[in-house]
Enzyme design. Structure first.
Site, PDB file in Angstrom:
ATOM      1  N   HIS A 126      37.850  63.485 -35.123  1.00 34.26           N
ATOM      2  CA  HIS A 126      36.564  62.369 -35.635  1.00 34.26           C
ATOM      3  C   HIS A 126      36.813  61.913 -36.974  1.00 34.26           C
ATOM      4  CE1 HIS A 126      34.928  62.799 -31.665  1.00 34.26           C
ATOM      5  NE2 HIS A 126      34.488  64.024 -31.705  1.00 34.26           N
ATOM      6  N   ASP A 163      40.580  65.576 -25.527  1.00 34.03           N
ATOM      7  CA  ASP A 163      38.954  65.833 -25.713  1.00 34.03           C
ATOM      8  C   ASP A 163      38.040  65.042 -24.952  1.00 34.03           C
ATOM      9  OD1 ASP A 163      37.856  67.531 -28.061  1.00 34.03           O
ATOM     10  OD2 ASP A 163      36.666  65.957 -27.711  1.00 34.03           O
ATOM     11  N   HIS A 165      35.513  63.719 -26.128  1.00 27.08           N
ATOM     12  CA  HIS A 165      35.307  62.754 -27.076  1.00 27.08           C
ATOM     13  C   HIS A 165      36.434  61.680 -27.485  1.00 27.08           C
ATOM     14  CE1 HIS A 165      32.430  66.140 -27.847  1.00 27.08           C
ATOM     15  NE2 HIS A 165      31.489  65.096 -27.564  1.00 27.08           N
ATOM     16  N   ASP A 244      36.524  70.385 -24.178  1.00 28.51           N
ATOM     17  CA  ASP A 244      35.255  70.270 -23.840  1.00 28.51           C
ATOM     18  C   ASP A 244      34.952  69.312 -22.543  1.00 28.51           C
ATOM     19  OD1 ASP A 244      36.201  68.169 -25.192  1.00 28.51           O
ATOM     20  OD2 ASP A 244      34.667  68.342 -27.186  1.00 28.51           O
TER      21      ASP A 244
HETATM   22 ZN   LIG Z   1      35.091  66.960 -28.304  1.00 27.55          ZN
END
Ligand SMILES: [Zn+2]
Length: 307
Positions: A126, A163, A165, A244
């Site tokens: 991120h 991931d 995200h 995740d």
């Molecule tokens: Zn994540």
């Protein structure tokens, strides 16, 4: 297959408190699982070394790094955002996390390993060029890719990110850099709410609806990533390996199983064998349920080992 396992006990220096899901127990859970199962004995184990300023500044401008350093608290925490906190020694851990990926890339080019798993934290995907967010300060995988390009003279590196995200930081670093193909699958709509709609020849965004399970995940990944990677012909594959998206992880709402991590790793290993001489460096990102994290990493490493 020689698999290198790179970590460092000082990744635990970054500790945002026991309530925080991104905490030092994550790496303990992974190493405990690998030791108890005996798989660790089959890996070459190395310690991460801190990233150098030159390596770090390829992804993050000096002024940004300096402002992070100046934000370090003497005690307690500095909140970069609500759940992204700097503790007094957080950046030492972040330097080791990025440096671990550098070491992994170097091992590939020194023929010391066929592939590498970096069990490092804080995570990185991120982290944008000039913005730390989502538990990430330095973009570890981006720093590794830039090192492969600029230190080892590669022309084409693929970064794949599974991931839950979206890897917005990695897209931010490489959106105008055709030397790097970024393929990211992610629950959508969902955090980080940035770059998910970004279009570019070298950016493959693969959104997945909440509750997507194994079958649709595999079908979508194959349809979306395979032609892009075949066309790009990477000389090295880096993985932003977040766990995740697992059914048991509280952070997201995708429904992957342990075996999906074996599947996607084998899928990427096949591509690595075709294009990169089998060379692949995997870097831990998310994964917050300690149990499913440990099992999923175990399956991931079994696939790296060709087991
Ligand atoms: Zn994540």
């Amino acid at each position: 297959m020689i698999t290198s396992f790179i970590t460092h006990q000082d990744c635990a220096l970054h500790d945002m408190g026991p309530w925080h899901p991104e905490n030092p127990l994550r790496l303990n859970a992974i190493t405990d699982q690998l030791m108890l199962s005996g798989l660790m004995n089959q890996l070459m184990q190395y310690k991460a070394r801190p990233v150098t300023e030159e390596q770090l500044h390829r992804a993050h401008p000096k002024a940004h790094v300096r402002s992070l350093q100046l934000s370090l608290p003497e005690e307690g925490f500095t909140a970069i955002e609500e759940e992204t906190l700097l503790a007094p020694r957080s950046l030492e851990a972040a330097e080791l996390a990025a440096g671990g990926v550098i070491r992994g890339v170097d091992q590939i080019f020194k023929n010391q390993a066929d592939n590498v798993f970096c069990a490092v934290r804080p995570p990185g995907h991120h982290a944008e060029k000039v913005e730390s967010m989502g538990f990430c300060f330095y973009n570890n995988v981006a720093i590794g890719a830039l090192h492969a390009l600029e230190q080892h003279g590669l022309d084409r590196v693929a970064i794949v990110d599974f991931d839950v995200h979206h890897g917005n930081g990695t897209v931010d670093v490489f959106r105008d850099d055709p030397r790097v193909l970024v393929c990211s699958s992610f629950q959508h709509p969902f955090y980080p709410w940035r770059y998910a709609d970004h279009q570019g020849d070298n950016i493959i965004n693969t959104p997945l609806e909440a509750h997507t399970g194994s079958k649709d995940f595999r079908k979508t990944i194959e349809a979306s990533w395979l032609p892009a990677i075949q066309q790009f012909k990477p000389q090295l594959i880096l993985i932003s390996a977040g766990f995740d998206a697992h059914r048991e992880d509280p952070m997201g709402e995708l429904n992957l199983e342990d075996d999906d991590y074996y599947w996607i790793t084998s899928f990427l290993m096949d591509l690595a064998r075709t294009y990169t001489g089998g060379h692949l460096v995997s870097v831990l990102e998310g994964g917050y349920d300690l149990n499913s994290l440990a099992r999923s990493v175990h399956r991931h490493i079994e696939a790296l080992q060709g087991l």
